[in-house]
Design a protein around this motif. Structure first.
Motif, PDB file in Angstrom:
ATOM      1  N   GLY A 259       0.808  -1.258   0.028  1.00  0.00           N
ATOM      2  CA  GLY A 259      -0.108  -0.087  -0.093  1.00  0.00           C
ATOM      3  C   GLY A 259       0.806   1.334   0.068  1.00  0.00           C
ATOM      4  N   GLU A 260       0.590   2.229  -0.846  1.00  0.00           N
ATOM      5  CA  GLU A 260       1.170   3.476  -0.836  1.00  0.00           C
ATOM      6  C   GLU A 260       0.512   4.565  -0.806  1.00  0.00           C
ATOM      7  N   ASP A 261       1.064   5.526  -0.389  1.00  0.00           N
ATOM      8  CA  ASP A 261       0.350   7.225  -0.374  1.00  0.00           C
ATOM      9  C   ASP A 261       1.509   8.048  -1.082  1.00  0.00           C
ATOM     10  N   LEU A 262       1.209   8.031  -2.598  1.00  0.00           N
ATOM     11  CA  LEU A 262       2.351   8.785  -3.180  1.00  0.00           C
ATOM     12  C   LEU A 262       2.473  10.182  -2.803  1.00  0.00           C
ATOM     13  N   ARG A 263       1.531  10.719  -1.876  1.00  0.00           N
ATOM     14  CA  ARG A 263       1.583  12.132  -1.502  1.00  0.00           C
ATOM     15  C   ARG A 263       2.699  12.203  -0.272  1.00  0.00           C
ATOM     16  N   LEU A 264       2.925  11.200   0.243  1.00  0.00           N
ATOM     17  CA  LEU A 264       4.035  11.022   1.314  1.00  0.00           C
ATOM     18  C   LEU A 264       5.212  10.775   0.845  1.00  0.00           C
ATOM     19  N   ARG A 265       5.638  10.650  -0.760  1.00  0.00           N
ATOM     20  CA  ARG A 265       6.787  10.526  -1.000  1.00  0.00           C
ATOM     21  C   ARG A 265       7.901  11.700  -1.034  1.00  0.00           C
ATOM     22  N   PRO A 266       8.729  11.509  -0.203  1.00  0.00           N
ATOM     23  CA  PRO A 266       9.866  12.495  -0.209  1.00  0.00           C
ATOM     24  C   PRO A 266      10.982  12.574  -1.222  1.00  0.00           C
ATOM     25  N   GLU A 339      -5.534  14.052  -7.534  1.00  0.00           N
ATOM     26  CA  GLU A 339      -5.054  13.789  -6.337  1.00  0.00           C
ATOM     27  C   GLU A 339      -5.795  13.237  -5.210  1.00  0.00           C
ATOM     28  N   GLY A 340      -5.464  12.543  -4.366  1.00  0.00           N
ATOM     29  CA  GLY A 340      -6.581  11.864  -3.306  1.00  0.00           C
ATOM     30  C   GLY A 340      -7.148  10.553  -3.775  1.00  0.00           C
ATOM     31  N   SER A 383      -3.454   8.484  -4.943  1.00  0.00           N
ATOM     32  CA  SER A 383      -2.685   9.535  -5.947  1.00  0.00           C
ATOM     33  C   SER A 383      -2.208  10.641  -5.598  1.00  0.00           C
ATOM     34  N   ARG A 384      -1.198  11.065  -5.953  1.00  0.00           N
ATOM     35  CA  ARG A 384      -0.788  12.737  -5.778  1.00  0.00           C
ATOM     36  C   ARG A 384      -1.064  13.297  -6.901  1.00  0.00           C
ATOM     37  N   GLY A 385      -1.733  13.006  -7.909  1.00  0.00           N
ATOM     38  CA  GLY A 385      -2.238  13.588  -9.035  1.00  0.00           C
ATOM     39  C   GLY A 385      -1.265  14.524 -10.024  1.00  0.00           C
ATOM     40  N   ARG A 386      -0.010  13.797  -9.896  1.00  0.00           N
ATOM     41  CA  ARG A 386       0.885  14.242 -10.858  1.00  0.00           C
ATOM     42  C   ARG A 386       0.988  13.428 -12.166  1.00  0.00           C
TER      43      ARG A 386
END
Length: 527
Positions: A259-266, A339-340, A383-386
């Protein structure tokens, strides 16, 4: 051409990082040759001279033992019923780090103030920035982990190996991978970085979903040796000075899924200049190096990609993807939505009466209570919508033909989803075809059945148990050997069989044996 070909070293093509000091060399005879009368090998400083023998499989190298990191170039010529051949093309093998004293790196462990339950544990990020004054003439990285790892240098993966360090009897053999990173290093600032997850080390394994089978702590061991043009060597390894955090991978388990939340990618965490001031210091772990070795098998890789034969949207709003073929691996999803958007992917082998993906046939049960356990094989991504973002979960595998996709606003088409076939990178050596299409399709089903169960060890199935049952490989190995070169693959598994053999000479039902060692007083451990 009148030359020997397909030169192998211990069943492998140009092995990199081997720990065998006197490897066995093999070659194919020149095309059209019926027999070999003699051979001559040149390897490093050793010249066998002409040897009167028909042997061209597993001929032992008798030259000086190479040192750690040494590369040995070799070639062979033969005398056959066709006469004297020309020299083969040059091939080579390269030795890894042979002794614990060759390691200056130390084991490190990520910071885990609160550990989640197995199946819900995140992957951990580890990084270290360092400086190299000049571009190297030669640079090698040796790496392994307690858990699965992916290794990066200056933002790029160092290789295409998947699920490293692989599945073994970790108490006896922990495989080390070697990588040529000469072209990855640059003058000035560089960054070594890794993603580490539970894998076979402490994640869920087997029919009973055992956890923490080999340990409770993740750990990473990496050493980079760079030789500069002036003759000096720069060595950088895991130890004090490495930092750790978590990122977008919120959970990673071989059976349950990723499971991934791409909004948290540093962004930029694996490249120079990233501010890791709020990261934790990685802990230094006191582990020895006695179990480290090189694998006799080819590595696991992404070996094929399949486009779906059908992607349809059901009245429920969910999409169902049909790859047209059961595979072991994962899917790459390229359209993640705004995004989201939270997308759930359920992987299975069958559809229910309403056309939805079902995993009911994959659910095991608790061996003692007979209560059903979860089937797993569920991935999620936010998704982070990019534009250009993709989801490709490389810290899990699934056995499936169908994927149910829930939460995506759509539309989704065949170009948005790719099936990625993942298994040990075996060389195909045999084929079959005939005038009856039914037999051809039956044969192809047998080939795929083997491919789906040739991921690191010979398993019984790629979804529910994923266990190396001894009887399965005993029966199927002769057939597999007609289709693929399985010598190194088998040698790796038999090494674990020998390691896990009980004192009375018997062996467990499953190898590697990830549970408490089975005994007559503890029969449950046999399962």
């Amino acid at each position: 051409m009148n030359i020997p070909n397909r030169l192998l070293v211990e069943h492998l093509v140009e092995p990199f990082g081997t720990s065998v000091l006197k490897p066995r060399l093999s070659w194919w005879l020149p095309s059209g040759a019926a027999r070999q009368d003699a051979f001559r090998i040149q390897a490093g400083t050793w010249d066998s001279g002409r040897v009167e023998a028909p042997d061209h499989l597993l001929v032992t190298y008798e030259g000086p033992a190479p040192a750690s990191g040494e590369r040995v170039e070799w070639r062979v010529k033969v005398w056959t019923d066709l006469g004297e051949s020309d020299w083969s093309d040059w091939s080579h093998w390269e030795v890894g780090l042979l002794d614990g004293s060759d390691w200056t790196a130390r084991w490190i462990s990520p910071s885990e103030p609160e550990r989640a339950t197995a199946g819900e544990r995140p992957a951990h990020l580890l990084r270290h920035e360092f400086v190299v004054e000049d571009a190297p003439a030669r640079a090698r990285v040796h790496a392994t982990a307690h858990g699965l790892y992916e290794l990066f240098l200056n933002g790029a993966r160092v290789d295409d190996v998947e699920l490293a360090p692989g599945s073994t009897s970790y108490g006896s053999h922990l495989d080390v991978q070697a990588y040529d990173v000469t072209d990855h290093l640059v003058p000035g600032a560089n960054v070594l970085a890794a993603v580490v997850s539970d894998g076979w080390w402490r994640g869920k394994v087997g029919f009973t979903r055992e956890v923490d089978c080999y340990g409770t702590e993740l750990a990473l061991l990496v050493q980079l040796d760079a030789d500069l043009d002036d003759g000096s060597r720069v060595t950088v390894g895991t130890g004090p000075g490495w930092t750790t955090s978590t990122g977008e991978i919120l959970r990673a388990d071989l059976i349950d899924g990723q499971g991934e939340d791409l909004r948290l990618r540093p962004d930029g965490w694996d490249r120079p200049g990233f501010d890791d001031g709020d990261w934790s210091d990685a802990g230094v772990v006191e582990e020895d190096f006695t179990a480290l070795s090189a694998s006799p098998a080819p590595p696991t890789r992404r070996v094929e990609e399949l486009r779906p034969v059908d992607v349809r949207r059901l009245p429920s709003g969910r999409h169902v993807v049909d790859l047209g073929q059961n595979i072991n691996g994962w899917v790459r999803l390229e359209d993640l939505g705004p995004e989201g958007t939270e997308v759930t992917l359920v992987h299975g082998e069958v559809l229910d009466d309403s056309g939805e993906v079902s995993t009911d046939n994959l659910k095991p049960f608790d061996f003692l209570t007979h209560e059903p356990l979860t089937a797993g094989q569920v991935d999620r991504v936010v998704s982070r919508g990019r534009p250009g973002d993709v989801f490709e979960p490389r810290h899990t595998t699934h056995g499936f033909q169908y994927v149910g996709i829930e939460g995506h606003p759509g539309p989704l088409g065949r170009d948005d989803v790719t099936g990625v076939v993942v298994h040990t990178d075996l060389v195909r050596t045999g084929w079959f075809s005939c005038s009856d299409d039914r037999l051809d399709r039956l044969h192809e089903a047998a080939v795929w059945s083997f491919r789906d169960n040739a991921c690191e060890v010979p398993t019984d199935c790629p979804q529910r148990e994923r266990a190396g049952w001894t009887g399965d490989w005993q029966l199927f190995c002769p057939t597999a050997a007609y289709l693929y070169d399985v010598a190194g693959f088998s040698a790796k598994w038999l090494r674990d069989l020998r390691s896990d053999q009980w004192p009375d000479g018997r062996v467990p039902n499953i190898l590697p044996e990830p549970h408490t060692p089975a005994t007559q007083d503890n029969p449950v451990a046999q399962f």
